[in-house]
Scaffold this active site. Structure first.
Site, PDB file in Angstrom:
ATOM      1  N   GLU A 122       0.864  -1.185   0.000  1.00 53.02           N
ATOM      2  CA  GLU A 122       0.000   0.000   0.000  1.00 53.02           C
ATOM      3  C   GLU A 122       0.899   1.234   0.000  1.00 53.02           C
ATOM      4  O   GLU A 122       1.843   1.315   0.790  1.00 53.02           O
ATOM      5  CB  GLU A 122      -0.916  -0.056   1.238  1.00 53.02           C
ATOM      6  CG  GLU A 122      -1.554   1.239   1.648  1.00 53.02           C
ATOM      7  CD  GLU A 122      -2.525   1.833   0.623  1.00 53.02           C
ATOM      8  OE1 GLU A 122      -3.448   1.140   0.184  1.00 53.02           O
ATOM      9  OE2 GLU A 122      -2.329   3.018   0.284  1.00 53.02           O
ATOM     10  N   ASP A 153       5.031   1.962  -3.512  1.00 48.46           N
ATOM     11  CA  ASP A 153       4.205   2.084  -4.708  1.00 48.46           C
ATOM     12  C   ASP A 153       4.099   0.700  -5.354  1.00 48.46           C
ATOM     13  O   ASP A 153       5.131   0.078  -5.658  1.00 48.46           O
ATOM     14  CB  ASP A 153       4.891   3.080  -5.660  1.00 48.46           C
ATOM     15  CG  ASP A 153       4.053   3.364  -6.884  1.00 48.46           C
ATOM     16  OD1 ASP A 153       3.179   2.541  -7.232  1.00 48.46           O
ATOM     17  OD2 ASP A 153       4.268   4.419  -7.500  1.00 48.46           O
ATOM     18  N   GLY A 154       2.880   0.225  -5.544  1.00 51.03           N
ATOM     19  CA  GLY A 154       2.677  -1.105  -6.108  1.00 51.03           C
ATOM     20  C   GLY A 154       3.312  -1.252  -7.482  1.00 51.03           C
ATOM     21  O   GLY A 154       3.735  -2.353  -7.864  1.00 51.03           O
ATOM     22  N   ASP A 171      -6.267  -4.094  -5.578  1.00 53.67           N
ATOM     23  CA  ASP A 171      -7.382  -3.435  -4.883  1.00 53.67           C
ATOM     24  C   ASP A 171      -7.080  -1.940  -4.866  1.00 53.67           C
ATOM     25  O   ASP A 171      -6.703  -1.369  -3.847  1.00 53.67           O
ATOM     26  CB  ASP A 171      -7.469  -4.013  -3.464  1.00 53.67           C
ATOM     27  CG  ASP A 171      -8.597  -3.393  -2.671  1.00 53.67           C
ATOM     28  OD1 ASP A 171      -9.378  -2.617  -3.243  1.00 53.67           O
ATOM     29  OD2 ASP A 171      -8.678  -3.678  -1.467  1.00 53.67           O
ATOM     30  N   SER A 172      -7.243  -1.325  -6.018  1.00 51.22           N
ATOM     31  CA  SER A 172      -6.807   0.071  -6.171  1.00 51.22           C
ATOM     32  C   SER A 172      -7.981   1.032  -6.043  1.00 51.22           C
ATOM     33  O   SER A 172      -9.139   0.639  -6.178  1.00 51.22           O
ATOM     34  CB  SER A 172      -6.185   0.255  -7.552  1.00 51.22           C
ATOM     35  OG  SER A 172      -7.191   0.208  -8.522  1.00 51.22           O
ATOM     36  N   ASP A 174      -9.666   4.670  -7.701  1.00 49.54           N
ATOM     37  CA  ASP A 174      -9.960   5.026  -9.097  1.00 49.54           C
ATOM     38  C   ASP A 174      -8.681   5.438  -9.829  1.00 49.54           C
ATOM     39  O   ASP A 174      -7.719   5.898  -9.203  1.00 49.54           O
ATOM     40  CB  ASP A 174     -10.960   6.195  -9.139  1.00 49.54           C
ATOM     41  CG  ASP A 174     -12.309   5.804  -8.543  1.00 49.54           C
ATOM     42  OD1 ASP A 174     -12.585   4.596  -8.451  1.00 49.54           O
ATOM     43  OD2 ASP A 174     -13.071   6.713  -8.170  1.00 49.54           O
TER      44      ASP A 174
HETATM   45  N1  SAM Z   1     -12.348  -0.564  -2.520  1.00 51.72           N
HETATM   46  C1  SAM Z   1     -11.870   0.653  -2.989  1.00 51.72           C
HETATM   47  C2  SAM Z   1     -12.456   1.161  -4.269  1.00 51.72           C
HETATM   48  O1  SAM Z   1     -12.622   0.435  -5.256  1.00 51.72           O
HETATM   49  O2  SAM Z   1     -12.759   2.346  -4.278  1.00 51.72           O
HETATM   50  C3  SAM Z   1     -10.418   0.788  -3.003  1.00 51.72           C
HETATM   51  C4  SAM Z   1      -9.771   0.245  -1.771  1.00 51.72           C
HETATM   52  S1  SAM Z   1      -8.290   0.790  -1.198  1.00 51.72           S
HETATM   53  C5  SAM Z   1      -8.733   2.040  -0.087  1.00 51.72           C
HETATM   54  C6  SAM Z   1      -7.390   1.572  -2.484  1.00 51.72           C
HETATM   55  C7  SAM Z   1      -5.980   1.867  -2.002  1.00 51.72           C
HETATM   56  O3  SAM Z   1      -5.084   1.896  -3.106  1.00 51.72           O
HETATM   57  C8  SAM Z   1      -5.832   3.210  -1.293  1.00 51.72           C
HETATM   58  O4  SAM Z   1      -5.575   2.999   0.057  1.00 51.72           O
HETATM   59  C9  SAM Z   1      -4.635   3.877  -2.008  1.00 51.72           C
HETATM   60  O5  SAM Z   1      -3.768   4.556  -1.131  1.00 51.72           O
HETATM   61  C10 SAM Z   1      -3.976   2.658  -2.663  1.00 51.72           C
HETATM   62  N2  SAM Z   1      -3.122   2.984  -3.806  1.00 51.72           N
HETATM   63  C11 SAM Z   1      -3.363   3.894  -4.775  1.00 51.72           C
HETATM   64  N3  SAM Z   1      -2.344   3.924  -5.652  1.00 51.72           N
HETATM   65  C12 SAM Z   1      -1.436   2.988  -5.218  1.00 51.72           C
HETATM   66  C13 SAM Z   1      -0.184   2.551  -5.708  1.00 51.72           C
HETATM   67  N4  SAM Z   1       0.351   3.078  -6.807  1.00 51.72           N
HETATM   68  N5  SAM Z   1       0.465   1.577  -5.021  1.00 51.72           N
HETATM   69  C14 SAM Z   1      -0.066   1.033  -3.895  1.00 51.72           C
HETATM   70  N6  SAM Z   1      -1.254   1.425  -3.388  1.00 51.72           N
HETATM   71  C15 SAM Z   1      -1.937   2.385  -4.043  1.00 51.72           C
END
Ligand code: SAM
Length: 290
Positions: A122, A153-154, A171-172, A174
């Protein structure tokens, strides 16, 4: 958005003395939730993070003004993004979750004893900490020793990895801001390489109603890499349009188990939901054929 210290962002506003959150990230659609209380609100290095207590959906995680998950319907998304791929790969031992800061996906994956490692990458530590402390209905105060939190960063994390995981769950949020690159073809190619020979991936691929272009592009990108591709849907009330899509890409044939092993404490997924979620309505089935 601009970070504003601890002041509330403009999408949390008073209307006749009532507090409302209005998602205003779309040009032609605004969705508002009446809020009882602001539990947590802080900018992180990546986004503005809030936990709000709402009247209809209980506590919710809001990132940059967009509702991510709630106490009332968060289980639907989190169960669908974990149990469906894990049922299709009954021998999976090594799992990776990319994103998933609310910890709901990790919590569901941890219900499978056969998983030896569950890594969760995350980008934003603040999301994980806020959800563990203030959103236990979703995070479940996860403390399973097999779950390893990696704050990175994933996109960078999967680069250069080869044949490590049986299942990768993306599980990203938008595809804007830090999550934008999680929808790129280069990223999916790296995910493909990071999977073992029998591996499969799943990603949330947005709303078939409002983001059909993103879903079609995601489906095409994944189909170019994986011999077996399937789209499935679930209804998540707090996501615009209600209907939400997930796309699976698999290196191995997607055999449906004669008997599922879905844990018995799920609230949405059961054997019947697992089998029917791949039945697509006609507009979606034909759009994916184009
Ligand atoms: N269930 C949700 C939805 O569809 O709206 C998404 C769940 S989760 C909260 C999404 C997570 O992805 C966030 O906590 C965000 O910080 C993380 N995220 C966004 N970009 C990322 C990246 N490049 N690498 C890792 N995590 C990332």
């Amino acid at each position: 958005m601009k970070h504003q210290g601890n002041a509330l962002p403009p999408y949390v506003h008073l209307d006749n003395g009532e507090l409302w959150l209005t998602e205003d990230d779309r040009d032609n659609l605004k969705i508002s939730y009446r809020i009882k209380e602001v539990i947590f609100a802080e900018p992180s290095d990546y986004q503005h993070v809030m936990i709000l207590d709402s009247y209809d959906f209980g506590r919710m995680l809001v990132l940059d003004g967009v509702v991510q998950t709630t106490s009332i319907d968060g289980h639907i998304y989190n169960e669908m993004i974990t149990h469906v791929p894990l049922q299709l790969h009954p021998e999976a031992k090594q799992a990776l979750i990319i994103g998933g800061g609310d910890c709901g996906a990790a919590r569901e994956a941890a219900k499978y004893d056969r998983l030896e490692t569950i890594e969760m990458v995350e980008i934003d530590k603040k999301v994980v900490h806020a959800c563990k402390e203030h959103l236990p209905a979703v995070s479940g105060n996860l403390s399973d020793p097999r779950v390893k939190f990696i704050y990175d960063d994933g996109v960078a994390f999967v680069q250069g990895k080869e044949g490590v995981y049986n299942v990768i769950m993306i599980d990203s949020s938008d595809p804007v801001g830090p999550a934008e690159a999680l929808f790129s073809s280069e990223f999916y190619a790296n995910v493909h390489r990071a999977l073992k020979e029998d591996g499969l991936m799943v990603c949330q691929s947005q709303s078939p109603i409002f983001h059909l272009d993103i879903l079609k592009r995601t489906y095409r990108n994944i189909r170019e890499l994986f011999p077996h591709v399937l789209v499935y849907t679930a209804v998540v009330p707090t996501y615009p349009g209600g209907m939400w899509s997930f796309t699976i890409g698999s290196k191995r044939p997607l055999d449906f188990p004669a008997q599922t092993t879905i844990p018995n404490d799920t609230k949405y997924v059961n054997d019947a939901v697992f089998r029917q979620c791949f039945s697509l309505p006609e507009f979606l089935r034909s759009a994916l054929e184009e």
